[in-house]
Design an enzyme around this catalytic site. Structure first.
Site, PDB file in Angstrom:
ATOM      1  CB  SER A 101      10.280  -6.975  26.838  1.00  9.43           C
ATOM      2  OG  SER A 101      10.849  -5.963  26.066  1.00  9.43           O
ATOM      3  CG  ASP A 152      11.330   0.657  30.350  1.00 11.99           C
ATOM      4  OD1 ASP A 152      12.181   0.592  29.440  1.00 11.99           O
ATOM      5  OD2 ASP A 152      10.496  -0.227  30.551  1.00 11.99           O
ATOM      6  CG  HIS A 183      12.707  -2.930  29.494  1.00 11.76           C
ATOM      7  ND1 HIS A 183      11.458  -2.444  29.164  1.00 11.76           N
ATOM      8  CD2 HIS A 183      12.917  -3.990  28.674  1.00 11.76           C
ATOM      9  CE1 HIS A 183      10.950  -3.182  28.179  1.00 11.76           C
ATOM     10  NE2 HIS A 183      11.811  -4.129  27.871  1.00 11.76           N
TER      11      HIS A 183
END
Ligand code: MLT
Length: 199
Positions: A101, A152, A183
């Site tokens: 991320s 996501d 995610h």
């Protein structure tokens, strides 16, 4: 920058770990050991604090990036990597950048926007930061990247596709993996990354 360094076995992979928002230098250690039990680990803690959460560059809300901070922190991260690599006697090309991320975003930005001999990246759920100021060839770069598809809530398919195109358009070798868990990092994708590393 705060970091954790753990020397592995001489033939193990060498990983630079960059956590997601709210993580720290310990967050990706188990994942790295799963990727390669013999690995050497250099794991950074993002020095930007947002409501008590560590990040690698500032933002002004979800996906509202502070581009000045992004450039400054990318330079700083690269300097840290160079200094520590010299201290430890590890060539830059021997590292694999492993990010999740926010950590994946700064790592991808580093490969796209700074001309270095860092060559490999494993990026879990990165997105395009929409900064494309460079055109140097990326034929020496090998990237594995995963995304969570429509599930996501943070990384859109379009943003992920833009990032992949940014690498491929400049001749990087990119392997893409779609996951079914939004995610979150799933075991399937970590296994896939482990196989990719063995190639
Ligand atoms: C995050 O929360 O980490 C975002 O998805 C990515 C970023 O802010 O860089």
């Amino acid at each position: 920058m705060d970091y954790l360094y753990q020397a592995g076995k001489p033939n193990g992979k060498k990983f630079i770990l960059l956590h997601g928002t709210g993580g720290d230098e310990t967050s990706l250690v188990d994942l790295a050991k799963f990727l390669d039990a013999d690995s050497t680990i250099l794991s950074f803690r993002g020095k930007i604090e947002e409501d008590g959460m560590n990040r690698f560059f500032k933002r002004n809300g979800l996906n509202q990036f502070d581009f000045e901070s992004l450039e400054k922190e990318t330079d700083h991260l690269l300097e840290e990597i160079q200094t520590i690599s010299e201290e430890k006697g590890i060539a830059l090309e021997d590292w694999v950048l492993v990010g999740y991320s926010n950590g994946a975003n700064i790592a991808a930005h580093l490969l796209l926007e700074r001309e270095t001999t860092l060559t490999k990246g494993i990026f879990f759920h990165p997105m395009s930061l929409e900064v494309h100021t460079q055109s140097f060839n990326l034929a020496d770069k090998k990237v594995w990247a995963s995304y969570g598809g429509k599930r996501d809530p943070i990384v859109s398919e379009a943003s992920f596709a833009e990032l992949v195109a940014a690498f491929r358009d400049r001749s990087a070798d990119v392997t893409v993996v779609e996951t079914a868990y939004g995610h979150q990092v799933s075991m399937d994708e970590v296994q896939n990354a482990r196989e990719w590393l063995k190639e």
